[in-house]
Write an enzyme that holds these catalytic residues in place. Structure first.
Site, PDB file in Angstrom:
ATOM      1  N   LYS B  47       0.871  -1.167   0.000  1.00 26.47           N
ATOM      2  CA  LYS B  47       0.000   0.000   0.000  1.00 26.47           C
ATOM      3  C   LYS B  47       0.918   1.229   0.000  1.00 26.47           C
ATOM      4  CE  LYS B  47      -4.589   0.329   1.142  1.00 26.47           C
ATOM      5  NZ  LYS B  47      -5.587  -0.544   0.502  1.00 26.47           N
ATOM      6  N   CYS B 130      -1.501   9.873  -6.949  1.00 27.67           N
ATOM      7  CA  CYS B 130      -2.805   9.477  -6.420  1.00 27.67           C
ATOM      8  C   CYS B 130      -3.810  10.573  -6.729  1.00 27.67           C
ATOM      9  CB  CYS B 130      -2.763   9.244  -4.913  1.00 27.67           C
ATOM     10  SG  CYS B 130      -4.401   8.848  -4.254  1.00 27.67           S
TER      11      CYS B 130
END
Lengths: 272, 304
Positions: B47, B130
């Protein structure tokens, strides 16, 4: 390519048919949905009252009408229990692996809202000719959910346990389960409720060499096996669970009944 | 019979096969990543880890659309200090790990990368793309900023560094070249494509964050075009990412110029067996077409 919007993972709107208050602060919301109709007992859906958070909920009725049973504790659950006929909720699912049938004379133990997935399981077992016994546990007699319905289904095979002794056995359902396991000739065990209760029942079943399945709950984000937020050991509760068998539980004993991941992914002690 | 080699090298990393999980997919715990590896991945990607723990956005965080999925998780992660414990387990199990990381400032990028690097990860993947967290996505569309952050990280870690690029830019080759000039050892192309979905019944956006990133088959043609363009623009190797579901998708990416591949959304549609499925399909394709190794396919379509 198949139509992705028809997939179980896609959000869809359903209208509430009716809301039944089971006890103070506990309501069952009925709705119709083609995919939930074919769900397995123990599977769950993600429920989103628009404007609130989306949360995982077990299906408490499976069939022409489906339902979820909600305890009003947080913002989202309080909104859900305040809904009425005709109100709209968004759902996706059903997700995960439900219960599988084992044995001829299973013992089922339900604590609190843990009875939600147990009710359709009892119905499934009876329709397949099994002879289930259910211990329905709650803090007080006012909090025993689906009592009348389960009595009709199970008759004398329904046992009650209340923490305050206001009805049935006085004390934790897990303790009563041990007693029944010693008296009866059960060949399988199922449990759903607070995790400490399930862990106690798991140990009781293991000591007696009985197969067991329990339904776990974890903080969840995607519910489709991708994000990992509901991890317990090598498993994703949303996809590999929520129903865990003894073999799976043996691999996660350092977490089962003890720890869970918080929304950031840090392992923290379970508080119940 | 000639032995077919799925094993390959990318940016100094030797892997048993080219298929890994994409960042953000299952990378929250060591146990889950171990399972990804046992299911056949060549390496695992964590992650995206930041300096401090983050809860991410409230649910709904995913929405299914035609041919794909839009997510706005909001970079949930336990923070780098906590995550060092997970990395320690992965190292003990001898699993090749690429640690994805992000920062909200240049100093944060450097600090997180340094800590991850000291924990013995095999490589780093810099997430400057992101689309769901303010600030982080904007960085990835500024070539100057991408070069500076890449340089700063390379200046203090001695691990291979991959920079993950955003498709949400008008010229992805400009960003790719900036990362290369900054010293990146490779590029991951691409992150998700900014998107949204609404419910006509609720008459509102589905995601709590309103917008999110599109992944899955719907993203694939866009991501593949990015890989094609980047391959012609830079010398460093590319990890292809975006909608890879089958071995055919994998071969397309390799032919377009990717040296390795990342899989995410296909785990929803195919399950964790997708790693084995793609590798088996790749092996058959190589065998049937007279290739001996997967690296022989990389960028081959550019020669025709």
């Amino acid at each position: 390519m198949s139509d992705w919007r028809m997939r179980a993972e896609a959000h869809r709107a359903v209208r509430i048919l009716r809301v039944v208050e089971e006890a103070e602060g506990f309501s069952t919301l009925y709705f119709r949905d083609a995919l939930c109709r074919k769900a397995q007992p123990g599977q769950f859906i993600m429920v989103w009252p628009p404007g609130m958070e989306e949360v995982p909920m077990s299906l408490s009725t499976i069939g022409g009408e489906s339902s979820i049973t909600v305890k009003a504790v947080g913002l989202t659950s309080r909104r859900l229990t305040s809904l009425g006929e005709g109100d709209l909720i968004m759902i996706r699912g059903p997700f995960g692996r439900g219960f599988t049938l084992m044995g001829e004379k299973p013992l089922l133990v339900a604590g609190g809202t843990g009875v939600a997935p147990m009710k359709p399981l009892v119905e499934e077992m009876l329709s397949r000719g099994l002879k289930p016994t259910l211990i329905l546990g709650a803090r007080t007699r006012d909090r025993l959910l689906f009592l009348n319905r389960l009595r009709r289904l199970l008759g004398s095979k329904l046992h009650i346990a209340t923490d305050d002794g206001s009805l049935g056995f006085s004390g934790p359902a897990s303790k009563y389960a041990e007693r029944l396991l010693d008296e009866g000739c059960f060949d399988a065990v199922y449990a759903c409720g607070p995790e400490a209760m399930m862990a106690a029942i798991y140990r009781a079943a293991e000591r007696r060499g009985l197969p067991i399945q329990v339904s776990l709950e974890r903080y969840m984000k995607c519910a489709i096996g991708l994000c990992g937020s509901c991890a317990i050991g090598p498993y994703r509760v949303c996809r590999d669970g929520p129903v865990f068998n003894g073999e799976m539980l043996r691999r996660v004993l350092d977490e089962f009944g003890r720890r869970h991941l918080d929304p950031s992914g840090r392992s923290t002690p379970l508080e119940e | 019979m000639v032995e077919i080699r799925l094993a390959m090298e990318i940016g100094g990393l030797n892997l048993r096969n080219p298929v890994m999980n994409a960042a953000g997919i299952l990378g929250l715990t060591a146990d889950l990543l171990r399972r990804v590896y046992e299911e056949g991945a060549g390496a695992v990607v964590t992650k995206s880890i930041g300096l401090k723990p983050r809860m991410g956005h409230p649910n709904p965080t995913v929405a299914i659309v035609e041919g794909g999925l839009i997510n706005a998780m909001g970079l949930p992660n336990p923070g780098v200090e906590y995550f060092l414990g997970e990395l320690e387990k992965l190292r003990a199990w001898d699993i090749p790990v690429i640690a994805s990381f992000f920062g909200e400032t240049l100093d944060e990028f450097v600090e997180v990368a340094s800590k991850l690097s000291e924990a013995g990860v095999d490589a780093l993947e810099l997430n400057c793309s992101c689309p769901n967290v303010e600030g982080v996505g904007i960085l990835g569309s500024d070539p100057g900023a991408v070069k500076r952050v890449t340089e700063a990280v390379k200046g203090c870690v001695d691990k291979p560094l991959f920079v993950k690029l955003s498709p949400n830019v008008s010229d992805i080759t400009e960003i790719a070249r900036a990362a290369e000039r900054g010293g990146a050892d490779g590029l991951t192309a691409v992150n998700t494509l900014r998107a949204t979905a609404l419910s006509v019944e609720a008459r509102r956006p589905i995601l709590s964050n309103v917008t999110g990133g599109l992944s899955g088959p719907a993203l694939k043609p866009v991501a593949l075009r990015c890989v094609w363009e980047i391959y012609e623009a830079v010398e460093i190797p590319i990890i292809g990412c975006g909608g890879i579901t089958t071995w055919r998708d994998a071969v397309e990416y390799l032919l377009a110029g990717a040296s390795a591949l990342q899989v995410g959304t296909a785990i929803m549609t195919r399950g964790l067996r997708v790693f084995r499925e793609i590798n088996m399909g790749l092996r058959s394709y190589l065998e049937e077409n007279g290739f001996r190794g997967v690296s022989e396919l990389v960028g081959l379509a550019h020669e025709s």
